[in-house]
Design a protein around this motif. Sequence first.
Motif, PDB file in Angstrom:
ATOM      1  N   ASN A  19      45.160  32.107  31.267  1.00  7.97           N
ATOM      2  CA  ASN A  19      45.233  33.560  31.367  1.00  7.97           C
ATOM      3  C   ASN A  19      46.295  34.072  30.397  1.00  7.97           C
ATOM      4  OD1 ASN A  19      47.815  33.348  32.692  1.00  7.97           O
ATOM      5  ND2 ASN A  19      46.777  33.114  34.658  1.00  7.97           N
ATOM      6  N   PHE A  20      46.337  35.373  30.216  1.00 13.74           N
ATOM      7  CA  PHE A  20      47.262  35.968  29.246  1.00 13.74           C
ATOM      8  C   PHE A  20      48.716  35.699  29.623  1.00 13.74           C
ATOM      9  CE2 PHE A  20      49.912  39.468  27.737  1.00 13.74           C
ATOM     10  CZ  PHE A  20      49.744  39.290  26.362  1.00 13.74           C
ATOM     11  N   ARG A  21      49.039  35.793  30.895  1.00 10.74           N
ATOM     12  CA  ARG A  21      50.420  35.583  31.362  1.00 10.74           C
ATOM     13  C   ARG A  21      50.919  34.196  30.985  1.00 10.74           C
ATOM     14  NH1 ARG A  21      51.834  34.157  36.837  1.00 10.74           N
ATOM     15  NH2 ARG A  21      54.078  34.207  36.981  1.00 10.74           N
ATOM     16  N   MET A  22      50.087  33.164  31.208  1.00  9.82           N
ATOM     17  CA  MET A  22      50.494  31.808  30.873  1.00  9.82           C
ATOM     18  C   MET A  22      50.531  31.604  29.359  1.00  9.82           C
ATOM     19  SD  MET A  22      51.723  29.043  32.034  1.00  9.82           S
ATOM     20  CE  MET A  22      51.442  29.160  33.783  1.00  9.82           C
ATOM     21  N   HIS A  23      49.617  32.222  28.666  1.00 13.38           N
ATOM     22  CA  HIS A  23      49.623  32.168  27.199  1.00 13.38           C
ATOM     23  C   HIS A  23      50.954  32.701  26.673  1.00 13.38           C
ATOM     24  CE1 HIS A  23      47.924  32.304  23.139  1.00 13.38           C
ATOM     25  NE2 HIS A  23      48.506  33.485  23.028  1.00 13.38           N
ATOM     26  N   LEU A  24      51.417  33.794  27.247  1.00 14.54           N
ATOM     27  CA  LEU A  24      52.685  34.394  26.861  1.00 14.54           C
ATOM     28  C   LEU A  24      53.862  33.470  27.187  1.00 14.54           C
ATOM     29  CD1 LEU A  24      53.714  36.997  25.570  1.00 14.54           C
ATOM     30  CD2 LEU A  24      53.926  37.965  27.860  1.00 14.54           C
ATOM     31  N   LYS A  25      53.839  32.861  28.371  1.00 14.53           N
ATOM     32  CA  LYS A  25      54.907  31.921  28.750  1.00 14.53           C
ATOM     33  C   LYS A  25      54.992  30.744  27.787  1.00 14.53           C
ATOM     34  CE  LYS A  25      55.621  32.339  33.709  1.00 14.53           C
ATOM     35  NZ  LYS A  25      55.511  31.633  34.977  1.00 14.53           N
ATOM     36  N   LEU A  26      53.841  30.193  27.426  1.00 16.30           N
ATOM     37  CA  LEU A  26      53.839  29.068  26.487  1.00 16.30           C
ATOM     38  C   LEU A  26      54.409  29.480  25.142  1.00 16.30           C
ATOM     39  CD1 LEU A  26      50.405  27.317  27.133  1.00 16.30           C
ATOM     40  CD2 LEU A  26      52.666  26.397  27.606  1.00 16.30           C
ATOM     41  N   TRP A  27      54.139  30.702  24.741  1.00 10.26           N
ATOM     42  CA  TRP A  27      54.606  31.175  23.450  1.00 10.26           C
ATOM     43  C   TRP A  27      56.094  31.513  23.480  1.00 10.26           C
ATOM     44  CZ3 TRP A  27      55.845  36.195  21.363  1.00 10.26           C
ATOM     45  CH2 TRP A  27      55.910  36.207  19.976  1.00 10.26           C
ATOM     46  N   VAL A  28      56.557  32.169  24.566  1.00  8.87           N
ATOM     47  CA  VAL A  28      57.935  32.639  24.661  1.00  8.87           C
ATOM     48  C   VAL A  28      58.896  31.545  25.141  1.00  8.87           C
ATOM     49  CG1 VAL A  28      59.446  34.298  25.838  1.00  8.87           C
ATOM     50  CG2 VAL A  28      57.211  35.023  25.021  1.00  8.87           C
ATOM     51  N   MET A  29      58.449  30.696  26.060  1.00  8.73           N
ATOM     52  CA  MET A  29      59.342  29.710  26.677  1.00  8.73           C
ATOM     53  C   MET A  29      58.787  28.288  26.600  1.00  8.73           C
ATOM     54  SD  MET A  29      60.411  31.838  30.113  1.00  8.73           S
ATOM     55  CE  MET A  29      58.948  31.314  30.951  1.00  8.73           C
ATOM     56  N   PRO A  30      58.451  27.777  25.427  1.00  9.53           N
ATOM     57  CA  PRO A  30      57.868  26.431  25.368  1.00  9.53           C
ATOM     58  C   PRO A  30      58.808  25.338  25.871  1.00  9.53           C
ATOM     59  CG  PRO A  30      58.442  27.190  23.173  1.00  9.53           C
ATOM     60  CD  PRO A  30      58.627  28.357  24.102  1.00  9.53           C
ATOM     61  N   ARG A  31      60.111  25.531  25.708  1.00 11.14           N
ATOM     62  CA  ARG A  31      61.069  24.500  26.150  1.00 11.14           C
ATOM     63  C   ARG A  31      61.083  24.329  27.666  1.00 11.14           C
ATOM     64  NH1 ARG A  31      66.010  26.601  23.219  1.00 11.14           N
ATOM     65  NH2 ARG A  31      64.816  27.442  21.519  1.00 11.14           N
ATOM     66  N   THR A  32      60.712  25.373  28.391  1.00  5.92           N
ATOM     67  CA  THR A  32      60.699  25.295  29.857  1.00  5.92           C
ATOM     68  C   THR A  32      59.760  24.190  30.337  1.00  5.92           C
ATOM     69  OG1 THR A  32      61.173  27.644  30.008  1.00  5.92           O
ATOM     70  CG2 THR A  32      60.247  26.609  31.964  1.00  5.92           C
ATOM     71  N   PHE A  33      58.604  24.068  29.720  1.00  6.36           N
ATOM     72  CA  PHE A  33      57.623  23.061  30.116  1.00  6.36           C
ATOM     73  C   PHE A  33      58.131  21.660  29.777  1.00  6.36           C
ATOM     74  CE2 PHE A  33      55.438  27.023  29.677  1.00  6.36           C
ATOM     75  CZ  PHE A  33      54.568  27.037  30.755  1.00  6.36           C
ATOM     76  N   LYS A  34      58.719  21.500  28.613  1.00 11.67           N
ATOM     77  CA  LYS A  34      59.282  20.201  28.213  1.00 11.67           C
ATOM     78  C   LYS A  34      60.431  19.803  29.131  1.00 11.67           C
ATOM     79  CE  LYS A  34      58.217  21.029  23.370  1.00 11.67           C
ATOM     80  NZ  LYS A  34      58.789  21.272  22.046  1.00 11.67           N
ATOM     81  N   LYS A  35      61.292  20.776  29.463  1.00  5.66           N
ATOM     82  CA  LYS A  35      62.425  20.493  30.338  1.00  5.66           C
ATOM     83  C   LYS A  35      61.965  20.041  31.719  1.00  5.66           C
ATOM     84  CE  LYS A  35      65.926  23.297  30.494  1.00  5.66           C
ATOM     85  NZ  LYS A  35      66.752  24.520  30.512  1.00  5.66           N
ATOM     86  N   GLN A  36      60.908  20.671  32.239  1.00  2.00           N
ATOM     87  CA  GLN A  36      60.393  20.301  33.562  1.00  2.00           C
ATOM     88  C   GLN A  36      59.851  18.875  33.548  1.00  2.00           C
ATOM     89  OE1 GLN A  36      60.547  22.202  36.397  1.00  2.00           O
ATOM     90  NE2 GLN A  36      59.760  20.440  37.506  1.00  2.00           N
ATOM     91  N   THR A  37      59.077  18.537  32.511  1.00  3.31           N
ATOM     92  CA  THR A  37      58.539  17.178  32.409  1.00  3.31           C
ATOM     93  C   THR A  37      59.671  16.167  32.290  1.00  3.31           C
ATOM     94  OG1 THR A  37      56.555  18.039  31.325  1.00  3.31           O
ATOM     95  CG2 THR A  37      56.982  15.674  31.095  1.00  3.31           C
ATOM     96  N   LEU A  38      60.650  16.446  31.437  1.00  5.08           N
ATOM     97  CA  LEU A  38      61.775  15.525  31.257  1.00  5.08           C
ATOM     98  C   LEU A  38      62.587  15.389  32.540  1.00  5.08           C
ATOM     99  CD1 LEU A  38      63.233  13.630  29.351  1.00  5.08           C
ATOM    100  CD2 LEU A  38      64.609  15.590  28.564  1.00  5.08           C
ATOM    101  N   ARG A  39      62.714  16.474  33.289  1.00  9.22           N
ATOM    102  CA  ARG A  39      63.440  16.405  34.567  1.00  9.22           C
ATOM    103  C   ARG A  39      62.743  15.428  35.520  1.00  9.22           C
ATOM    104  NH1 ARG A  39      65.582  21.389  37.983  1.00  9.22           N
ATOM    105  NH2 ARG A  39      67.464  20.764  36.941  1.00  9.22           N
ATOM    106  N   TYR A  40      61.401  15.518  35.612  1.00 15.06           N
ATOM    107  CA  TYR A  40      60.672  14.585  36.471  1.00 15.06           C
ATOM    108  C   TYR A  40      60.860  13.147  35.989  1.00 15.06           C
ATOM    109  CZ  TYR A  40      58.126  18.350  38.869  1.00 15.06           C
ATOM    110  OH  TYR A  40      57.778  19.439  39.627  1.00 15.06           O
ATOM    111  N   MET A  41      60.826  12.943  34.693  1.00 16.67           N
ATOM    112  CA  MET A  41      60.991  11.594  34.150  1.00 16.67           C
ATOM    113  C   MET A  41      62.390  11.046  34.451  1.00 16.67           C
ATOM    114  SD  MET A  41      58.923  12.047  30.547  1.00 16.67           S
ATOM    115  CE  MET A  41      58.826  10.304  30.066  1.00 16.67           C
ATOM    116  N   LYS A  42      63.404  11.876  34.279  1.00 21.04           N
ATOM    117  CA  LYS A  42      64.779  11.452  34.575  1.00 21.04           C
ATOM    118  C   LYS A  42      64.969  11.197  36.066  1.00 21.04           C
ATOM    119  CE  LYS A  42      67.214  13.512  30.672  1.00 21.04           C
ATOM    120  NZ  LYS A  42      68.178  14.559  30.251  1.00 21.04           N
ATOM    121  N   ASP A  43      64.359  12.046  36.896  1.00 20.97           N
ATOM    122  CA  ASP A  43      64.456  11.846  38.347  1.00 20.97           C
ATOM    123  C   ASP A  43      63.741  10.566  38.775  1.00 20.97           C
ATOM    124  OD1 ASP A  43      66.038  14.097  38.719  1.00 20.97           O
ATOM    125  OD2 ASP A  43      64.356  15.390  39.284  1.00 20.97           O
ATOM    126  N   PHE A  44      62.611  10.254  38.128  1.00 24.19           N
ATOM    127  CA  PHE A  44      61.926   8.992  38.412  1.00 24.19           C
ATOM    128  C   PHE A  44      62.832   7.822  38.041  1.00 24.19           C
ATOM    129  CE2 PHE A  44      59.242   5.409  37.112  1.00 24.19           C
ATOM    130  CZ  PHE A  44      58.525   5.206  38.282  1.00 24.19           C
TER     131      PHE A  44
END
Length: 154
Positions: free
Chosen positions: A116-141
């Motif tokens: 959707n447009f909202r998520m498209h905007l998030k990916l464009w404006v805050m791409p690091r947020t998604f990477k940080k979340q994935t890395l957080r799960y990896m570090k927590d594992f």
Amino acid sequence: MLFMKYTLDIVIEMPLDECMKTFANSENMKHWQRGLTTIEHISGTPGEFCAKMKMHYTLRKRPISVIETITHKNLPHEWYATYTTDGADNIQENFFKATSENQTQWTSINEFFPLNFRMHLKLWVMPRTFKKQTLRYMKDFKNFVENGISVADA
């Protein structure tokens, strides 16, 4: 941006077989996936190819539900899944290899597709947020496997 793709790596100080025992057991997910509250089995044999489950999270005080579908399983070396929310699809390919007798390298390749447009905007404006979340799960594992520290206790 039609989609976002990134790759993350982490080295875990534990033999490959031990890492996979922890990774493959869905009961352990609450110990390394912050915000996970419940898991519902939807279809297929749990943990196997084509199995689906619905995972419920509370992130930043907001409930989020994600449907996981296992798309490829060749443990201990490969495990792929798609994750679908109401805003995006995430294709994740995970690769595991022993780098020594007591070390495992985990490589995670992620592709996010906004629905959707909202998520498209998030990916464009805050791409690091998604990477940080994935890395957080990896570090927590890593922390859970190496030290037995659960995010569920936090």
